[in-house]
Design a protein around this motif. Structure first.
Motif, short mmCIF file in Angstrom:
data_model
loop_
_atom_site.label_atom_id
_atom_site.label_comp_id
_atom_site.label_asym_id
_atom_site.label_seq_id
_atom_site.Cartn_x
_atom_site.Cartn_y
_atom_site.Cartn_z
N SER A 20 1.37 11.58 14.27
CA SER A 20 1.39 10.15 14.52
C SER A 20 2.70 9.56 14.04
O SER A 20 3.19 9.90 12.98
CB SER A 20 0.23 9.46 13.79
OG SER A 20 0.39 8.07 13.81
N ALA A 21 3.27 8.68 14.86
CA ALA A 21 4.51 8.01 14.46
C ALA A 21 4.22 6.66 13.84
O ALA A 21 5.13 5.98 13.41
CB ALA A 21 5.44 7.86 15.67
N HIS A 22 2.95 6.26 13.84
CA HIS A 22 2.58 4.93 13.36
C HIS A 22 2.31 4.96 11.86
O HIS A 22 2.51 5.96 11.18
CB HIS A 22 1.33 4.46 14.10
CG HIS A 22 1.42 4.57 15.59
ND1 HIS A 22 2.47 4.05 16.32
CD2 HIS A 22 0.59 5.18 16.49
CE1 HIS A 22 2.27 4.30 17.59
NE2 HIS A 22 1.15 4.99 17.73
N THR A 23 1.81 3.82 11.36
CA THR A 23 1.55 3.75 9.93
C THR A 23 0.54 2.66 9.63
O THR A 23 0.29 1.78 10.46
CB THR A 23 2.86 3.48 9.16
OG1 THR A 23 2.65 3.66 7.75
CG2 THR A 23 3.37 2.06 9.39
N THR A 24 -0.04 2.73 8.44
CA THR A 24 -0.92 1.66 7.98
C THR A 24 -0.88 1.61 6.46
O THR A 24 -0.67 2.62 5.79
CB THR A 24 -2.37 1.87 8.48
OG1 THR A 24 -3.16 0.72 8.16
CG2 THR A 24 -3.01 3.10 7.86
N PHE A 25 -1.08 0.41 5.93
CA PHE A 25 -1.16 0.19 4.48
C PHE A 25 -2.56 0.57 4.02
O PHE A 25 -3.54 0.01 4.49
CB PHE A 25 -0.83 -1.27 4.18
CG PHE A 25 -1.26 -1.76 2.83
CD1 PHE A 25 -0.98 -1.04 1.68
CD2 PHE A 25 -1.95 -2.96 2.72
CE1 PHE A 25 -1.39 -1.50 0.44
CE2 PHE A 25 -2.35 -3.44 1.48
CZ PHE A 25 -2.08 -2.70 0.34
N THR A 26 -2.66 1.54 3.10
CA THR A 26 -3.96 2.10 2.73
C THR A 26 -4.40 1.79 1.30
O THR A 26 -5.60 1.68 1.03
CB THR A 26 -3.95 3.63 2.88
OG1 THR A 26 -2.91 4.18 2.04
CG2 THR A 26 -3.70 4.03 4.33
N ASN A 27 -3.48 1.72 0.35
CA ASN A 27 -3.86 1.54 -1.06
C ASN A 27 -2.66 1.02 -1.83
O ASN A 27 -1.53 1.06 -1.34
CB ASN A 27 -4.37 2.86 -1.66
CG ASN A 27 -3.35 3.98 -1.57
OD1 ASN A 27 -2.87 4.32 -0.48
ND2 ASN A 27 -3.02 4.59 -2.70
N PHE A 28 -2.91 0.53 -3.02
CA PHE A 28 -1.79 0.00 -3.80
C PHE A 28 -1.97 0.33 -5.28
O PHE A 28 -3.07 0.61 -5.76
CB PHE A 28 -1.61 -1.50 -3.58
CG PHE A 28 -2.73 -2.39 -4.07
CD1 PHE A 28 -2.57 -3.17 -5.20
CD2 PHE A 28 -3.93 -2.46 -3.39
CE1 PHE A 28 -3.59 -4.01 -5.66
CE2 PHE A 28 -4.96 -3.29 -3.81
CZ PHE A 28 -4.79 -4.06 -4.96
N PHE A 29 -0.84 0.32 -5.97
CA PHE A 29 -0.77 0.65 -7.39
C PHE A 29 -0.41 -0.62 -8.15
O PHE A 29 0.46 -1.38 -7.74
CB PHE A 29 0.30 1.70 -7.65
CG PHE A 29 0.07 3.03 -6.97
CD1 PHE A 29 -0.28 4.15 -7.70
CD2 PHE A 29 0.21 3.16 -5.59
CE1 PHE A 29 -0.48 5.38 -7.08
CE2 PHE A 29 0.01 4.38 -4.96
CZ PHE A 29 -0.33 5.49 -5.71
N VAL A 30 -1.08 -0.84 -9.27
CA VAL A 30 -0.75 -1.95 -10.17
C VAL A 30 -0.11 -1.36 -11.41
O VAL A 30 -0.76 -0.64 -12.17
CB VAL A 30 -2.02 -2.75 -10.54
CG1 VAL A 30 -1.66 -3.88 -11.51
CG2 VAL A 30 -2.69 -3.32 -9.29
N ASP A 31 1.17 -1.64 -11.59
CA ASP A 31 1.93 -1.07 -12.71
C ASP A 31 1.74 0.45 -12.77
O ASP A 31 1.54 1.04 -13.83
CB ASP A 31 1.53 -1.72 -14.03
CG ASP A 31 1.91 -3.18 -14.09
OD1 ASP A 31 2.99 -3.53 -13.56
OD2 ASP A 31 1.14 -3.99 -14.63
N GLY A 32 1.78 1.07 -11.59
CA GLY A 32 1.74 2.53 -11.50
C GLY A 32 0.35 3.14 -11.42
O GLY A 32 0.23 4.36 -11.30
N VAL A 33 -0.71 2.33 -11.48
CA VAL A 33 -2.08 2.85 -11.45
C VAL A 33 -2.69 2.59 -10.08
O VAL A 33 -2.82 1.44 -9.64
CB VAL A 33 -2.95 2.20 -12.54
CG1 VAL A 33 -4.38 2.75 -12.48
CG2 VAL A 33 -2.35 2.45 -13.92
#
Length: 441
Positions: A20-33
């Motif tokens: 796949s050449a596409h993308t999606t935002f899946t998760n995030f880190f708060v101060d590295g966590v």
């Protein structure tokens, strides 16, 4: 038009799985966590097309993506000044590596919007959005922000301004791929999503320059038709959206409002998570009848887990499934006592990262190179992460689907491989679908 020979090697029987050449935002880190896959993240409910770009920049999807007006139950706690790192994946369940294809060059930004309740629905589209991070074309490094994202192993970072007032916010990372902005009609491709946070802060600032999303860009905005394949690039890149918000540049109330998070917290007793689902230990039992009741409880939660799992998958639902199986087996043991210990079924600890290792812009877009500077937008030679099921060998291919679309047969003379139908590309997938917007690529 000339046609070039293509050698295609398929290493697995059956239908090949194309990258796949596409993308999606899946998760995030708060101060590295890491907060967990899809935890406190609004994601598309169309799993097969979860990585597709937005089809229309004028709809409410532009705010938080497809299904982005639907809130999720969890809200992540964040402190003023925290580092937020957003992970983008070509495969939402991380079954393969990769963030976005190298040809999808363009700028990045991060927006925030204060809301009454981050988990509430129908609060994303509209006014109130302000920008806290942006990065366009870095003339010193010769890179677009999306190229930095790839080098950063799928990560993009921003810092929450120190002086913002406490409360609930939506945070919106944004990628704009310009690889088809030079086409007729132009096809700028936005990838957006939203995280739900509660900001712990002693600040009282309210950013003065906000915009409505959708509405802050339209097809008359110069950036929407910017040609990244021009050599040399026509710099500076035309910025768009509101000015970057920085601390101490805002309206302030006389007194900061004391506020604590009361919504979207992890429920007490939650022993396992999958996205925004929580599993709770079934009732204890000491005989076959109470064991059966406990098993029914476990199975009902299992069903909820699978049904609520989105694009990032059901990994921890399988763990819960195994736990429920052990419980059911205990019911037929002749001496049921339980439930079993959950410890051996729990997933490993969430990932951590060093935020300082993620290169990110902290000021306005780095777009001020002289116009005579040579472009670094050399056409790529890879469509993205390669599936183990399929390897496509094209030893003479040096162009890209985008250059092919712009220059036609000229690219074949310089090594671009084309199909007998006249389509040019770097993979079987491109040859199958041609030089247009390949499955919204």
């Amino acid at each position: 038009m000339r046609f070039c020979h293509i050698d295609i090697i398929i290493l697995a029987a059956g239908t090949a799985s194309f990258a796949s050449a596409h993308t999606t935002f899946t998760n995030f880190f708060v101060d590295g966590v890491d907060q967990g896959d899809a935890t406190a993240v609004r994601m598309s409910n169309n799993i097969p097309e979860a990585t597709y770009p937005l089809p229309n920049i004028t709809t409410s999807d532009m705010a938080c993506g497809v299904n982005g007006e639907t809130g999720v139950s969890r809200i992540a706690g964040v402190n003023a000044g925290s580092n937020l790192t957003f992970e983008w994946r070509s495969w939402p369940d991380a079954s393969h590596p990769g963030s976005i294809d190298i040809s999808h060059k363009g700028p990045c930004a991060v927006y925030m919007k204060k809301v009454i309740d981050s988990s509430a629905s129908n609060n994303a589209a509209g006014d109130g959005w302000f920008k806290v991070m942006e990065d366009g074309y870095d003339s010193v490094a010769g890179e677009w922000c999306t190229e930095k994202l790839i080098a950063n192993d799928r990560h993009l970072s921003a810092t929450v301004p120190q002086d913002l007032s406490a409360g609930y916010y939506l945070v919106r990372p944004e990628l704009l791929a310009l690889h088809q902005a030079d086409k007729t009609p132009p096809n700028p491709q936005f990838y957006v999503g939203c995280a739900q946070i509660f900001l712990n802060s002693n600040g009282s600032a309210s950013p003065p320059n906000t915009v409505a999303i959708p509405g802050y860009v339209n097809m008359s905005t110069p950036a929407m038709t910017y040609d990244i394949w021009t050599v040399p690039l026509k710099l500076p890149f035309p910025d768009f959206g509101p000015p970057l918000y920085t601390s101490n540049n805002a309206k302030r109330s006389l007194k900061a409002r004391t506020m604590s998070q009361t919504i979207g917290l992890k429920p007490g007793g939650c022993v396992m998570e999958n996205a925004n689902w929580c599993g709770f230990l079934p009732p204890s039992y000491t005989d076959a009848n109470s064991c059966y009741t406990s098993s029914q409880n476990c199975s009902a939660q299992e069903t909820d887990c699978y049904s609520s799992a989105g694009p990032t998958g059901s990994k921890n639902c399988f763990n819960w499934d195994n736990f429920c199986t052990a419980l059911r087996n205990d019911c037929g043991s002749g001496n049921p006592h339980g439930p079993p210990s959950i410890a051996s079924y729990l997933p490993g600890p969430l990932e951590t990262l060093n935020p300082s290792a993620v290169v990110a812009a902290t000021g306005a877009m780095s777009s001020s190179a002289p116009a005579s500077m040579t472009s670094n937008a050399a056409p790529p030679t890879s469509v993205g992460p390669t599936s183990n099921a399929s390897i496509i060998s094209m030893p003479n291919s040096t162009g890209s689907i985008d250059t092919c679309g712009s220059n036609g047969g000229q690219t074949c003379a310089t090594g671009m491989c084309c199909s007998a139908a006249g389509y040019c590309g770097r993979s079987m997938r491109e040859l199958m679908f041609g030089v247009g917007d390949i499955m919204a690529t």
